[in-house]
Structure formats: C-alpha cells, structure tokens
Design a protein around this motif. Structure first.
Motif, mmCIF file in Angstrom:
data_model
loop_
_atom_site.group_PDB
_atom_site.id
_atom_site.type_symbol
_atom_site.label_atom_id
_atom_site.label_comp_id
_atom_site.label_asym_id
_atom_site.label_seq_id
_atom_site.Cartn_x
_atom_site.Cartn_y
_atom_site.Cartn_z
ATOM 1 N N LYS A 174 76.357 15.920 18.221
ATOM 2 C CA LYS A 174 77.806 15.786 18.090
ATOM 3 C C LYS A 174 78.508 17.059 18.544
ATOM 4 O O LYS A 174 78.124 18.161 18.200
ATOM 5 N N GLY A 175 79.538 16.888 19.311
ATOM 6 C CA GLY A 175 80.339 18.001 19.788
ATOM 7 C C GLY A 175 81.770 17.538 19.993
ATOM 8 O O GLY A 175 82.113 16.422 19.606
ATOM 9 N N PRO A 176 82.601 18.332 20.642
ATOM 10 C CA PRO A 176 82.350 19.697 21.126
ATOM 11 C C PRO A 176 82.431 20.734 20.008
ATOM 12 O O PRO A 176 83.034 20.443 18.994
ATOM 13 N N PRO A 177 81.845 21.947 20.250
ATOM 14 C CA PRO A 177 81.060 22.319 21.429
ATOM 15 C C PRO A 177 79.701 21.621 21.430
ATOM 16 O O PRO A 177 79.236 21.153 20.397
ATOM 17 N N PHE A 178 79.074 21.586 22.620
ATOM 18 C CA PHE A 178 77.800 20.905 22.806
ATOM 19 C C PHE A 178 76.687 21.926 23.030
ATOM 20 O O PHE A 178 76.928 23.077 23.409
ATOM 21 N N VAL A 179 75.459 21.459 22.824
ATOM 22 C CA VAL A 179 74.297 22.306 23.095
ATOM 23 C C VAL A 179 74.180 22.547 24.603
ATOM 24 O O VAL A 179 73.849 23.664 25.038
ATOM 25 N N GLN A 180 74.464 21.538 25.394
ATOM 26 C CA GLN A 180 74.336 21.639 26.849
ATOM 27 C C GLN A 180 75.575 22.318 27.443
ATOM 28 O O GLN A 180 76.691 21.811 27.299
ATOM 29 N N PRO A 181 75.393 23.452 28.132
ATOM 30 C CA PRO A 181 76.538 24.147 28.732
ATOM 31 C C PRO A 181 77.335 23.277 29.706
ATOM 32 O O PRO A 181 78.569 23.393 29.772
ATOM 33 N N LEU A 182 76.661 22.414 30.452
ATOM 34 C CA LEU A 182 77.372 21.587 31.428
ATOM 35 C C LEU A 182 78.375 20.662 30.739
ATOM 36 O O LEU A 182 79.467 20.415 31.262
ATOM 37 N N LEU A 183 78.012 20.144 29.563
ATOM 38 C CA LEU A 183 78.942 19.287 28.827
ATOM 39 C C LEU A 183 80.153 20.090 28.357
ATOM 40 O O LEU A 183 81.284 19.583 28.360
ATOM 41 N N ASN A 184 79.912 21.345 27.949
ATOM 42 C CA ASN A 184 81.043 22.195 27.559
ATOM 43 C C ASN A 184 81.956 22.453 28.754
ATOM 44 O O ASN A 184 83.182 22.465 28.613
ATOM 45 N N PHE A 185 81.362 22.644 29.931
ATOM 46 C CA PHE A 185 82.171 22.842 31.120
ATOM 47 C C PHE A 185 83.065 21.628 31.387
ATOM 48 O O PHE A 185 84.265 21.761 31.660
ATOM 49 N N ILE A 186 82.480 20.433 31.315
ATOM 50 C CA ILE A 186 83.248 19.217 31.573
ATOM 51 C C ILE A 186 84.361 19.062 30.541
ATOM 52 O O ILE A 186 85.496 18.677 30.877
ATOM 53 N N TRP A 187 84.060 19.375 29.302
ATOM 54 C CA TRP A 187 85.067 19.300 28.231
ATOM 55 C C TRP A 187 86.242 20.231 28.545
ATOM 56 O O TRP A 187 87.410 19.831 28.492
ATOM 57 N N PHE A 188 85.932 21.483 28.888
ATOM 58 C CA PHE A 188 86.984 22.448 29.231
ATOM 59 C C PHE A 188 87.731 22.025 30.501
ATOM 60 O O PHE A 188 88.942 22.219 30.617
ATOM 61 N N LEU A 189 87.007 21.459 31.467
ATOM 62 C CA LEU A 189 87.633 21.041 32.717
ATOM 63 C C LEU A 189 88.691 19.968 32.457
ATOM 64 O O LEU A 189 89.797 20.019 33.026
ATOM 65 N N LEU A 190 88.368 18.994 31.613
ATOM 66 C CA LEU A 190 89.328 17.939 31.306
ATOM 67 C C LEU A 190 90.575 18.504 30.622
ATOM 68 O O LEU A 190 91.700 18.059 30.898
ATOM 69 N N LEU A 191 90.389 19.514 29.776
ATOM 70 C CA LEU A 191 91.539 20.182 29.158
ATOM 71 C C LEU A 191 92.348 20.932 30.211
ATOM 72 O O LEU A 191 93.583 20.921 30.197
ATOM 73 N N ALA A 192 91.643 21.583 31.144
ATOM 74 C CA ALA A 192 92.327 22.348 32.189
ATOM 75 C C ALA A 192 93.119 21.436 33.116
ATOM 76 O O ALA A 192 94.216 21.791 33.568
ATOM 77 N N VAL A 193 92.576 20.262 33.407
ATOM 78 C CA VAL A 193 93.287 19.314 34.270
ATOM 79 C C VAL A 193 94.612 18.909 33.626
ATOM 80 O O VAL A 193 95.640 18.779 34.309
#
Length: 324
Positions: free
Chosen positions: A223-242
């Motif tokens: 369960k996240g965020p944050p996630f164990v996998q860095p790539l998932l955290n990147f995607i999460w932040f990217l959607l916020l940035a968009v």
C-alpha cells in the motif's frame, strides 16, 4: 421517418416480413443447406439496400451472422458481418451504444486468427468516428478491449484500452497480465508504461485512474504512496506535476529518478513528449535515434497527422492506424 428512427423501430408490417424471411432462412441452415442460405441472405441484402430498407437489411444480416456463428460457419458469418458494416457505412445511422455493442458481439464470435476479423475491426472503428480519420469511438475500443482481455490477448487488449476512457478496466487487465505473464520485478513497469502512454495521448484522467487502481489491486504492490518501488513513486509525483504544470518540478523529478528511468530507454522519450504537451518544453530540433523510435511508436498509437491545422495539431491529431 428518419433513417436512425427507422433503424430502431421498423414498422410492424416490415418487421413481420423480415421474420417470415428469417424463418425460411433458419430452416435452410438447420437442414445444413449453408451455401444456399448464405446466397439467399446476400440476395436479400442487395434487394433491401436497393429499396433503401437499411434497418431491415442490417437486422437481417446481423441475425443471419449470429445464426451462422451458432453453426460454426465462420466464413458465411464473417461475410454477413461485413454486410452489417456496409449498411452502416451507406446509411445515416447514428453511432449509439446498442449498435457498438452489436459490432463488438460479432467481433467476439469471429475466429481469433482470421483475416476477416482484422478487416472487420478496422472498418468498424473507422465507421464509429464517421470516417473522419480519427482513431475510433472510445466505447467501441473499450468493448473490443474487454473481449480481447477475455481471450487473454493482453497486448491487443492493452492497445484498445489506451484508446478508451476505461482506466479502471485497463488497470484490472494489467494486473492480470502482470501476474500471469510478467516477472515480479516488473510489476511497476507494467503500469508505468501505460501511464506514460496515456499521458502521451493527452488522457490525463485515465492515466491517474489506471495508476491508482493498479497500485491498489496488484497483490505484489504494498500500500502506498509512498511505494517500495522508486518507479511507482516517480509516476505518482509525475501525475501531481502534470496537474501543477510547473516545468522546474518536472525537470527536477526526471533528474532525481534517472536510475529508475534508465530501466527502459523508451521512458525518456515518452517524457520528452509529455514535457512538450504539459510543461511547454520545445520539441528537439534533431531527434535522437530513440526519439525517432518513440515517434514511430506514438504514430502507431495515435496515427500520423492527417488533418493538420498547424504545427501543433500536426503533432496532436491523428489518422486511423493499421491494426496488426
């Protein structure tokens, strides 16, 4: 009565005539006279079309196709399915859910490896957007995606989900795809690619839905965020940035997650496109080999610009793709 109205409610007299004809044709099929019945269907099709009885022609061909499918007469059924499309193409029939569902039903019954199926879906998608050069009606794409998912044709299902508005269905299919065909170490990559491609298609809402649903339902993702996998955290932040649209945030984000983004060389190319669409990044003057590759891939997703109204729309608009 207009054509769409007559399509929905042909007169009782005409309906009775169609029923009598269908009864005779059904009797021929039940006796095994498949060729004779098929030729009679075609004769009646051209007769109805010459009389502009489009509703009756479509109904007769659709029911005939279902009848032939029930007797495993694939060639005859596929031919009548094509005639259903011909009626739609030559009449002023409006795109409605009921018609899209009937087309998806015919598609689902066709032999999965038949060339007729490829031709059928290509024509159906073109008709569903009025032959305007767009990619096909999102609802039809969604229905096709679900059919292909049931057939475990995940890659083709994924393509059609990308052109639908069903982010939740896409995520559930990707969970199954990842669990049955992928490595545990790739669970994050399945959804990352989908999110990036949805964003390249300017479908921000579906990108968010597919990410939240996938990460919530995948049994190998904590369960996240944050996630164990860095790539998932990147995607999460990217959607916020968009949502924010700030170029500095996007730039820092891409720099900080370089190790994760290097796992697939296409990620950087997708992000270049996303930067142009959402953050005002100018396109590269001379694309790299990877950039040319992603342009080819995006053209396969979006088509080549066919209805240009300037440089920007040449990149954003698209023409029909060729289905593999």
């Amino acid at each position: 009565m207009s054509e769409p109205e007559s399509l929905r409610c042909p007169s009782a007299r005409n309906r009775g005539g169609v029923q009598r004809v269908e009864g005779k044709l059904r009797a021929s099929v039940e006796k095994g006279d498949y060729y004779e019945a098929h030729q009679m269907y075609r004769t009646l099709f051209f007769r109805y079309m010459s009389q502009a009885k489009h509703a009756e022609a479509r109904e007769l061909m659709y029911n005939g196709a279902l009848l032939f499918f029930s007797y495993n007469q694939q060639n005859s059924a596929a031919d009548l399915s094509m005639l259903v499309l011909e009626v739609l193409e030559k009449s002023d029939t409006k795109v409605e859910d009921e018609i899209l569902e009937s087309l998806a039903k015919l598609f689902s019954l066709m032999d999965q490896n038949s060339p007729e199926r490829v031709a059928f879906v290509s024509r159906a998608l073109k008709w569903s957007t009025g032959g305007s050069g767009k990619l096909g009606h999102p609802k039809l794409h969604q229905l096709l995606a679900v059919t292909l998912w049931k057939e475990q044709n995940y890659s083709e299902s994924r393509y059609h989900f990308l052109h639908s508005s069903d982010g939740e269905g896409c995520a559930q299919m990707l969970v199954e795809y990842s669990a049955s065909r992928g490595f545990r170490s790739e669970v994050d990559m399945f959804v990352a690619q989908a999110v990036l491609q949805f964003l390249c298609l300017k479908n921000k809402n579906s990108a968010s839905v597919v990410f939240s649903t996938y990460t919530e339902k995948h049994p190998s993702i904590e369960k996240g965020p944050p996630f164990v996998q860095p790539l998932l955290n990147f995607i999460w932040f990217l959607l916020l940035a968009v949502d924010g649209g700030k170029l500095t945030v996007f730039t820092v984000l891409c720099e900080q997650y370089q190790p994760s983004l290097k796992r697939d060389p296409m990620y950087i190319e997708y992000l270049d496109r996303i930067g142009q669409l959402f953050f005002g990044v100018p396109p590269k003057q001379s694309p790299s080999y990877g950039g040319l590759l992603v342009m080819v891939m995006l053209n396969s997703l979006m088509g080549s610009g066919e209805e240009d109204d300037g440089a920007e729309e040449a990149q954003e608009d698209s023409s029909p793709i060729e289905l593999d």
